[in-house]
Design an enzyme around this catalytic site. Structure first.
Site, mmCIF file in Angstrom:
data_model
loop_
_atom_site.group_PDB
_atom_site.id
_atom_site.type_symbol
_atom_site.label_atom_id
_atom_site.label_comp_id
_atom_site.label_asym_id
_atom_site.label_seq_id
_atom_site.Cartn_x
_atom_site.Cartn_y
_atom_site.Cartn_z
ATOM 1 N N TYR A 26 -8.915 -0.436 -5.984
ATOM 2 C CA TYR A 26 -8.059 0.641 -6.480
ATOM 3 C C TYR A 26 -8.275 1.025 -7.948
ATOM 4 C CZ TYR A 26 -5.953 0.125 -1.945
ATOM 5 O OH TYR A 26 -5.764 0.061 -0.598
ATOM 6 N N GLU A 44 -13.103 -6.716 10.217
ATOM 7 C CA GLU A 44 -11.767 -6.297 10.657
ATOM 8 C C GLU A 44 -11.763 -4.838 11.094
ATOM 9 O OE1 GLU A 44 -8.656 -5.728 7.847
ATOM 10 O OE2 GLU A 44 -9.988 -4.990 6.278
ATOM 11 N N GLU A 65 0.822 -1.213 0.000
ATOM 12 C CA GLU A 65 0.000 0.000 0.000
ATOM 13 C C GLU A 65 0.860 1.270 0.000
ATOM 14 O OE1 GLU A 65 -1.804 -2.245 3.116
ATOM 15 O OE2 GLU A 65 -3.740 -1.318 2.679
HETATM 16 P P1 ADP Z 1 -8.109 -6.828 3.837
HETATM 17 O O1 ADP Z 1 -7.558 -6.579 5.195
HETATM 18 O O2 ADP Z 1 -7.061 -7.165 2.851
HETATM 19 O O3 ADP Z 1 -9.055 -5.748 3.399
HETATM 20 P P2 ADP Z 1 -10.498 -8.474 4.343
HETATM 21 O O4 ADP Z 1 -10.532 -9.507 5.400
HETATM 22 O O5 ADP Z 1 -11.217 -7.212 4.616
HETATM 23 O O6 ADP Z 1 -8.975 -8.208 3.971
HETATM 24 O O7 ADP Z 1 -11.066 -9.135 3.010
HETATM 25 C C1 ADP Z 1 -11.146 -8.418 1.801
HETATM 26 C C2 ADP Z 1 -12.501 -8.592 1.162
HETATM 27 O O8 ADP Z 1 -12.770 -9.990 0.904
HETATM 28 C C3 ADP Z 1 -13.685 -8.145 1.999
HETATM 29 O O9 ADP Z 1 -13.895 -6.760 1.914
HETATM 30 C C4 ADP Z 1 -14.823 -8.961 1.376
HETATM 31 O O10 ADP Z 1 -15.230 -8.420 0.117
HETATM 32 C C5 ADP Z 1 -14.150 -10.292 1.096
HETATM 33 N N1 ADP Z 1 -14.286 -11.216 2.239
HETATM 34 C C6 ADP Z 1 -13.324 -11.454 3.139
HETATM 35 N N2 ADP Z 1 -13.722 -12.360 4.056
HETATM 36 C C7 ADP Z 1 -14.980 -12.706 3.726
HETATM 37 C C8 ADP Z 1 -15.936 -13.612 4.286
HETATM 38 N N3 ADP Z 1 -15.639 -14.350 5.356
HETATM 39 N N4 ADP Z 1 -17.162 -13.690 3.689
HETATM 40 C C9 ADP Z 1 -17.439 -12.947 2.603
HETATM 41 N N5 ADP Z 1 -16.584 -12.080 2.021
HETATM 42 C C10 ADP Z 1 -15.353 -11.960 2.562
HETATM 43 MG MG MG Z 2 -10.759 -5.176 4.423
HETATM 44 MG MG MG Z 3 -7.555 -4.743 6.302
HETATM 45 K K K Z 4 -6.679 -4.922 9.722
#
Ligand code: ADP
Ligand code: MG
Ligand code: MG
Ligand code: K
Length: 339
Positions: free
Chosen positions: A245, A300, A15
């Site tokens: 992005y 998160e 990032e």
């Molecule tokens: P990062 O920290 O890289 O943003 P995330 O855990 O937020 O990682 O995951 C990125 C994206 O993946 C989420 O915004 C969502 O669109 C999808 N995603 C992640 N985990 C799940 C889940 N358990 N169920 C449905 N979609 C998910």
């Molecule tokens: Mg995320």
């Molecule tokens: Mg994150």
């Molecule tokens: K985080």
């Protein structure tokens, strides 16, 4: 006397470029009558650039080479009243830079070592949130050695969650290294990718249907406040790197298109999580919401969310009555607050 701020940007994570964009917005919006802001750019290799080199890097939008080691960086940082580390991802948002600044005795914007480290690690986040009784999707943790020694057992763990499963490196952001494995045959590739980025990986159950993605901004130290709730919509399968992005692939809705009662529930839950994980200053807390059943899961917390003028976190506060300049001013004040 003006408060001297060191604005740290760039850094070693995927990032890097996003961070430089955030820094440019902050630079042009901190009130000049109160603050004197100096940007220092950290290269992709972790070296700190000189002031002229930092200016060049901000204009170029990235910094690959040059710069000094951390040892000389400490004396640079010591000349300022406060540091604003607008760094995203590992080696910036994960407690490492925060530890360095804590040792050097310089106040900084955002969470300390503990809150930053726990929020960067998806496994530790989930464990701490579970202890605080916050709703989350079912998940299991895996190590690289487990995957090498006993792949059969790993497949069983995934099956116990039920396919599709999300496969994620424990420490990462911006959806880097994340994939959705629809069946057991897709697991190998998904795990190889995730283990490329980290020794530890998390498998997560997916919500029954594509969830609504709602986010809330938290601002404050020991008595934090929640912003209005926002929502992201997109056509892609999930919110992957490209969707995040590429202009026009995701739409922001502020306020989120959810009942008022759900908005309140999200704000309360986010504040509880912010306190449970010992966050400070700011965080963007992201949720999954299923409107049919009303299920809500915390996904998160991001302790240094994207900070350009069009990023979700500043937009959420603008909609809550705190404009961009006021927001960055408030964050600097919170960093200097006696606690
Ligand atoms: P990062 O920290 O890289 O943003 P995330 O855990 O937020 O990682 O995951 C990125 C994206 O993946 C989420 O915004 C969502 O669109 C999808 N995603 C992640 N985990 C799940 C889940 N358990 N169920 C449905 N979609 C998910
Ligand atoms: Mg995320
Ligand atoms: Mg994150
Ligand atoms: K985080």
């Amino acid at each position: 006397m003006k408060i001297r701020i060191l604005l740290l940007a760039g850094g070693q994570s995927g990032e890097h470029e996003v961070s430089l964009n955030s820094a440019k917005s902050i630079l042009s919006n901190l009130p000049e009558d109160r603050f004197e802001v100096t940007p220092v750019v950290i290269t992709k290799h972790g070296k700190w650039l000189s002031l002229p080199e930092s200016q060049q890097a901000l204009t170029a939008g990235q910094a690959e080479s040059g710069g000094e080691m951390l040892l000389s960086a400490a004396s640079v940082a010591g000349e300022y009243n406060v540091v604003f580390p607008v760094l995203h991802g590992p080696m910036g948002e994960d407690g490492t830079v925060q530890g360095f600044l804590t040792l050097a005795g310089i106040p900084y914007v955002g969470s300390g070592v503990l809150g930053s480290a726990v929020c960067m690690d998806k496994i530790m986040t989930k464990q701490a949130l579970a202890a605080a009784g916050i709703p989350q999707v079912p998940w299991v943790a895996l190590s690289r050695s487990e995957w090498k020694k006993d792949p059969e057992q790993v497949i069983q763990k995934a099956e116990s969650l039920g396919f599709p499963v999300f496969v994620k490196p424990a420490n990462m952001g911006s959806s880097v290294g994340i994939s959705k494995a629809k069946h057991a045959d897709e697991l190998q590739q998904a795990l190889d990718l995730a283990f490329h980025y980290d020794r530890r990986v998390i498998l997560e159950a997916m919500t029954r249907e594509k969830p609504r993605e709602v986010e809330v901004g938290i601002l404050g130290n020991d008595d934090p406040q929640a912003s209005v709730v926002g929502e992201l919509s997109f056509d892609s399968d999930f919110y992957d790197y490209q969707t995040k992005y590429t202009d026009g692939l995701a739409q922001m809705h502020i306020p989120a298109r959810i009942p008022e009662e759900v908005q309140r529930q999200i704000q309360e839950c986010a504040l509880k999580a912010f306190k449970a994980l010992d966050c400070a200053g700011l965080a963007r807390v992201d949720f999954f919401y299923l409107p049919e059943s009303g299920e809500l899961y915390l996904n998160e917390l991001n302790t240094m969310p994207g900070f350009t003028r069009t990023s979700m976190y500043p937009k959420l506060w603008e909609a809550s009555g705190v404009g961009y300049s006021e927001l960055v001013t408030r964050l600097v004040e919170l960093a200097l607050e006696e606690r």
